[in-house]
Structures are given as structure tokens and as C-alpha cells.
Design a protein around this motif. Structure first.
Motif, PDB file in Angstrom:
ATOM      1  N   ALA A  10       0.783  -1.276  -0.040  1.00 17.19           N
ATOM      2  CA  ALA A  10       0.072  -0.005   0.295  1.00 17.19           C
ATOM      3  C   ALA A  10       0.616   1.563   0.169  1.00 17.19           C
ATOM      4  N   SER A  11       2.064   1.387  -0.074  1.00 18.24           N
ATOM      5  CA  SER A  11       2.947   2.385   0.070  1.00 18.24           C
ATOM      6  C   SER A  11       3.217   3.565  -1.092  1.00 18.24           C
ATOM      7  N   ALA A  12       3.051   2.365  -2.189  1.00 14.52           N
ATOM      8  CA  ALA A  12       3.122   3.594  -3.631  1.00 14.52           C
ATOM      9  C   ALA A  12       2.108   2.253  -4.504  1.00 14.52           C
ATOM     10  N   GLY A  13       2.173   3.891  -5.194  1.00 13.04           N
ATOM     11  CA  GLY A  13       1.495   2.744  -6.996  1.00 13.04           C
ATOM     12  C   GLY A  13       0.213   2.986  -6.623  1.00 13.04           C
ATOM     13  N   ILE A  14      -0.899   1.750  -7.355  1.00  7.75           N
ATOM     14  CA  ILE A  14      -1.799   0.974  -6.966  1.00  7.75           C
ATOM     15  C   ILE A  14      -2.457   0.997  -5.773  1.00  7.75           C
ATOM     16  N   GLY A  15      -1.592  -0.172  -5.234  1.00  7.78           N
ATOM     17  CA  GLY A  15      -1.672   0.116  -3.751  1.00  7.78           C
ATOM     18  C   GLY A  15      -1.931   0.896  -2.863  1.00  7.78           C
ATOM     19  N   GLY A  33       3.024  -2.107   4.207  1.00  9.45           N
ATOM     20  CA  GLY A  33       3.748  -2.723   3.771  1.00  9.45           C
ATOM     21  C   GLY A  33       5.269  -2.919   3.871  1.00  9.45           C
ATOM     22  N   ARG A  34       6.602  -2.920   2.905  1.00 10.17           N
ATOM     23  CA  ARG A  34       7.711  -3.714   4.190  1.00 10.17           C
ATOM     24  C   ARG A  34       8.745  -1.971   4.459  1.00 10.17           C
ATOM     25  N   ARG A  35       8.384  -0.905   3.421  1.00  9.34           N
ATOM     26  CA  ARG A  35       9.146  -0.309   3.424  1.00  9.34           C
ATOM     27  C   ARG A  35       8.113   0.572   4.952  1.00  9.34           C
ATOM     28  N   GLU A  36       8.846   1.133   5.979  1.00 16.22           N
ATOM     29  CA  GLU A  36       8.519   1.573   6.691  1.00 16.22           C
ATOM     30  C   GLU A  36       8.329   3.484   6.496  1.00 16.22           C
ATOM     31  N   THR A  37       9.748   3.605   5.805  1.00 17.80           N
ATOM     32  CA  THR A  37       9.061   5.552   6.032  1.00 17.80           C
ATOM     33  C   THR A  37       8.449   5.750   4.847  1.00 17.80           C
ATOM     34  N   ALA A  38       7.968   4.627   3.889  1.00 13.29           N
ATOM     35  CA  ALA A  38       7.587   4.867   2.521  1.00 13.29           C
ATOM     36  C   ALA A  38       6.016   5.123   2.890  1.00 13.29           C
ATOM     37  N   LEU A  39       6.052   3.835   3.827  1.00 16.41           N
ATOM     38  CA  LEU A  39       4.155   3.896   3.903  1.00 16.41           C
ATOM     39  C   LEU A  39       3.928   4.096   5.444  1.00 16.41           C
ATOM     40  N   ALA A  40       4.234   5.342   6.117  1.00 12.56           N
ATOM     41  CA  ALA A  40       4.044   6.216   6.962  1.00 12.56           C
ATOM     42  C   ALA A  40       4.092   7.280   6.258  1.00 12.56           C
ATOM     43  N   ALA A  41       5.152   7.707   5.026  1.00 15.06           N
ATOM     44  CA  ALA A  41       4.252   9.098   4.448  1.00 15.06           C
ATOM     45  C   ALA A  41       3.399   8.936   3.580  1.00 15.06           C
ATOM     46  N   ALA A  42       2.865   7.648   2.991  1.00 14.26           N
ATOM     47  CA  ALA A  42       2.066   7.572   1.875  1.00 14.26           C
ATOM     48  C   ALA A  42       0.316   7.228   2.582  1.00 14.26           C
ATOM     49  N   GLY A  43       0.913   7.357   4.079  1.00 16.06           N
ATOM     50  CA  GLY A  43      -0.268   7.129   5.706  1.00 16.06           C
ATOM     51  C   GLY A  43      -1.039   8.606   5.361  1.00 16.06           C
TER      52      GLY A  43
END
Length: 248
Positions: A10-15, A33-43
Motif C-alpha cells: 500500500a505504500s505506492a502506486g496501485i496499492g 508494506g515493507r518500507r516503514e518510511t514510505a508507508l508512513a509517508a503514504a499514510g
């Protein structure tokens, strides 16, 4: 009461687009998602775009069985059953020369595209609400084949058999199981953030509607498949490709 929607990859793109579509509907969303930083930013991005959105995240590699208890705990912490499980995690594997490189490519392709879906689904099967929906994300490559030694396309094709099995198993609980097979979708990390312009132009020319897909095209179908209107739609592989490959 809000529905709980769990989205892997869910951190990028279609997710991420899928998470946005459900949050905009007022659903509670658990982003994985696997990447904490990217996931938190997406949230954070999602909450900024949708005021009052109930969005949580948990950083896990769903290709690893040890991640399953943590996913179960994250769901339990919401106090809600899962009404929608959308397995968007996946990606291509590196290629190389020699049999060992081929084995590595196939192992990684199945881990990232098949096991991520299987472990998330099997791990949460007892936390799915009756009448819930499971949506797996396949690819046009499952029909056409893929680059390298074909591991990516084969892995996506494996999801088709799995979704039919899920539909049979979970049907008595009125749980639907379907897969979405997108064609070329721009604005994702699939091509590591960039695609050769000539290749992109060729992919767009294959579309009878004359454009690339965007993440929202796929997210809209995912939302429908998790809606009451789709309660009689199960065990289907639905293509979203602008006519790049005609349906059968």
C-alpha cells in the motif's frame, strides 16, 4: 460501523490509490508494506487528502511467514473484522545468467507475488467477516508471459488458480474472491520509477483507448469488487488494460 479494509503493497502506486479510494468512502484502512518510511509517508498523504480518514499502517514483509502474527495483531488492534482484503504487493525479480540465477529469479518472483497474497489471506481467513471480499492483484503478464525467464508472469498466473480455490472454500461464508489483471499502468514503481519513452509509447499504442492506465483505474474496480453490488461476482479474473488484450 466502518468497514476494515486491509491492503498489502500500500505504500505506492496501485496499492496507495486503492487505499485512497476506500478511505474516501469512510472505511477504516490498514496499510501494509515493507518500507516503514514510505508507508508512513503514504499514510500521511492520505490523511491530508481525506480529512478524518481512519488510516493505520504496519510495516511487514508479507513474503515471510513470521510476519503473519504481526498482521493478525494489527487487525485485532482495530477491533473490527476484515471486510476487504486486497493483496497488491508484488513486483519483478532480477535476472542473471546460469541455472542458479534462474532459480533465484523464480524464488523471488513467487515469494513477492504469490506468497505475499497466500500468507496474508491464510493468516487473516479467520478474521474475515462473513460477506467479506478478497481481491488479488494479477497482471496481463499472466496471459502474455513476461521478461527474463518468465517467472513474473508465471507467478501472477498462479494467483488465478488460488483465487478459484478461495472462492470455493470461502463461498459458504458469502466471501467473494476475485483477481484483477491490469495491463500497463503508469505512475507506479513497477519500472523503478522510470520507463523508456519508446517502450511506453509502444504499450500505449496497444491500448484501443489510446492512453496508459492510471492507478485509479484499478482502484475503482477493486472498490466495486468489495461493494454489495458485487456480492454475486466471485472466482473471476477481471482484466483492466484498455484493450491491450481482449477478454475471453
Amino acid at each position: 460501523m466502518s468497514r476494515l479494509i486491509v491492503i498489502t503493497g500500500a505504500s505506492a502506486g496501485i496499492g496507495k490509490a486503492t487505499a485512497h479510494r476506500f478511505a474516501a468512502n469512510g472505511d477504516a484502512v490498514l496499510m501494509v508494506g515493507r518500507r516503514e518510511t514510505a508507508l508512513a509517508a503514504a499514510g500521511d498523504e492520505l490523511r491530508a487528502a481525506v480529512g478524518g480518514a481512519d488510516v493505520r499502517h504496519v510495516a511487514l514483509d508479507m513474503g515471510e511467514v513470521d510476519s503473519v502474527p504481526a498482521l493478525q495483531d494489527a487487525v485485532a488492534a482495530t477491533g473490527l473484522p476484515v471486510h476487504g482484503l486486497l493483496c497488491c504487493a508484488g513486483g519483478t525479480a532480477g535476472t542473471g545468467e546460469g541455472v542458479k540465477a534462474v532459480l533465484s529469479e523464480w524464488d523471488e518472483a513467487y515469494r513477492t507475488n504469490v506468497l505475499t497474497a497466500v500468507l496474508a489471506t491464510e493468516g487473516l481467513v479467520d478474521q474475515l467477516a462473513d460477506g467479506a471480499s478478497v481481491v488479488l492483484y494479477s497482471s496481463i503478464a499472466a496471459y502474455r508471459g513476461s521478461g527474463g525467464t518468465g517467472a513474473y508472469g508465471a507467478a501472477k498466473a498462479a494467483l488465478h488458480s488460488y483465487v478459484h480455490t478461495l472462492a470455493n472454500r470461502l463461498g459458504p461464508r458469502r466471501i467473494t474472491a476475485n483477481a484483477i489483471a491490469p495491463g500497463y499502468v503508469a505512475e507506479t514503481d513497477f519500472f523503478d520509477g522510470a520507463i523508456d519513452p519508446d517502450r511506453e509509447a509502444a504499450l500505449v499504442r496497444q491500448s484501443v483507448v489510446g492512453r496508459a492506465g492510471v492507478p485509479g483505474d484499478v482502484a475503482g474496480l477493486a472498490f466495486y469488487l468489495c461493494s454489495p453490488e458485487a456480492a454475486y461476482v466471485t472466482s473471476q479474473i477481471i482484466q483492466v488494460n484498455g484493450g491491450q488484450r481482449h477478454g475471453v
